[in-house]
Design an enzyme around this catalytic site. Sequence first.
Site, PDB file in Angstrom:
ATOM      1  N   GLY A 116       2.792   2.405  10.815  1.00  0.00           N
ATOM      2  CA  GLY A 116       3.727   3.521  10.684  1.00  0.00           C
ATOM      3  C   GLY A 116       4.415   3.914  11.978  1.00  0.00           C
ATOM      4  O   GLY A 116       5.038   4.952  12.061  1.00  0.00           O
TER       5      GLY A 116
ATOM      6  N   HIS B  99      -9.459   1.015   4.986  1.00  0.00           N
ATOM      7  CA  HIS B  99      -8.181   1.223   5.685  1.00  0.00           C
ATOM      8  C   HIS B  99      -8.410   2.149   6.884  1.00  0.00           C
ATOM      9  O   HIS B  99      -9.216   3.086   6.805  1.00  0.00           O
ATOM     10  CB  HIS B  99      -7.148   1.839   4.729  1.00  0.00           C
TER      11      HIS B  99
ATOM     12  N   LYS C 197       0.072   4.235  -0.215  1.00  0.00           N
ATOM     13  CA  LYS C 197      -0.570   5.401   0.417  1.00  0.00           C
ATOM     14  C   LYS C 197      -0.354   6.644  -0.460  1.00  0.00           C
ATOM     15  O   LYS C 197      -0.358   6.534  -1.676  1.00  0.00           O
ATOM     16  CB  LYS C 197      -0.075   5.578   1.852  1.00  0.00           C
TER      17      LYS C 197
ATOM     18  N   GLU D 118      -4.984  -4.938  10.536  1.00  0.00           N
ATOM     19  CA  GLU D 118      -3.972  -3.913  10.748  1.00  0.00           C
ATOM     20  C   GLU D 118      -4.254  -3.179  12.055  1.00  0.00           C
ATOM     21  O   GLU D 118      -5.081  -2.256  12.084  1.00  0.00           O
ATOM     22  CB  GLU D 118      -3.997  -2.896   9.601  1.00  0.00           C
TER      23      GLU D 118
ATOM     24  N   SER E  80       3.751  -1.980  10.333  1.00  0.00           N
ATOM     25  CA  SER E  80       5.204  -2.034  10.503  1.00  0.00           C
ATOM     26  C   SER E  80       5.794  -3.411  10.169  1.00  0.00           C
ATOM     27  O   SER E  80       6.727  -3.875  10.826  1.00  0.00           O
ATOM     28  CB  SER E  80       5.606  -1.599  11.915  1.00  0.00           C
TER      29      SER E  80
ATOM     30  N   ASN F 191       0.863  -1.174   0.000  1.00  0.00           N
ATOM     31  CA  ASN F 191       0.000   0.000   0.000  1.00  0.00           C
ATOM     32  C   ASN F 191       0.900   1.224   0.000  1.00  0.00           C
ATOM     33  O   ASN F 191       1.505   1.554   1.017  1.00  0.00           O
ATOM     34  CB  ASN F 191      -0.892  -0.027   1.256  1.00  0.00           C
TER      35      ASN F 191
ATOM     36  N   GLU G  91      -6.803   4.538   7.998  1.00  0.00           N
ATOM     37  CA  GLU G  91      -6.583   5.962   7.721  1.00  0.00           C
ATOM     38  C   GLU G  91      -7.813   6.582   7.076  1.00  0.00           C
ATOM     39  O   GLU G  91      -8.120   7.745   7.301  1.00  0.00           O
ATOM     40  CB  GLU G  91      -5.331   6.125   6.835  1.00  0.00           C
TER      41      GLU G  91
END
Length: 251
Positions: A174, A96, A11, A168, A214, A9, A98
Amino acid sequence: MRRKIVAGNWKMNTNVAEGVSLAKDVVAKLNEVPQDVNLIIAPPFTHLVSVAEAIKGSKVALSAQNCADEVKGAYTGEVAVSMLQSAGCTYTILGHSERRQYYGETSEKLVKKMRLALEAGISPIFCVGEMKEERLANKHFDVVEAQIKEVLFELSAAEVANVVIAYEPVWAIGTGLTATAEQAQEIHAFIRKVVADKFGAKVADDMSILYGGSCKPSNAKELFACKDIDGGLIGGAALKAEDFIAIAQSY
Ligand code: 13P
């Protein structure tokens, strides 16, 4: 059949030229990846057509990072599944964290997006995962179960058979913090059970459930060795072809 998948991904990173170059670097290293590992890359929308060209004829599949919850028309700024399909996508990431966190993605919208993607023959990579406070309060099972119920349970077993789930944990995205292999395996097994209870053992057994957060060359091997972890959804480490391929080699 359950498949091993390593998906990148990207992003909101790279410009078109950088993205094409990254895709080409991945393709150039494909001979280092075990045959049975499926690779997917998810660049930004603007890159899709050019990246599709760069990976043409290789085993790398193309994914979007989102899609619209409407078919077409006056929805300024949105990208429809038919557009993704015409650009060469066979997957799209949906839900996702985010998007849930920063763009108000709701389960209700996700059901519409999932349906539209599946109707167009695009497999959703459906993301679930708890926030740090939820993990600390030992609520991660409830949170993930609710995310699955609110979206997947609205679909048929035949539709769910074409879905990939990505677990996730938000606290691992991250941050450099990774779920331990034990933590990840525990919740992956739980996800498979939730799916099995609703859609039957076959759908659950055949489903690929990826870990994200990560994931990098140094920890992928341990994670992928777990029985219910079928690969990874990779963020930062997918932006370097070398690392992305090294992760795919971890099987
Ligand atoms: P990182 O690998 O950068 O933690 O991102 C994971 C992720 O969100 C993939 O979708």
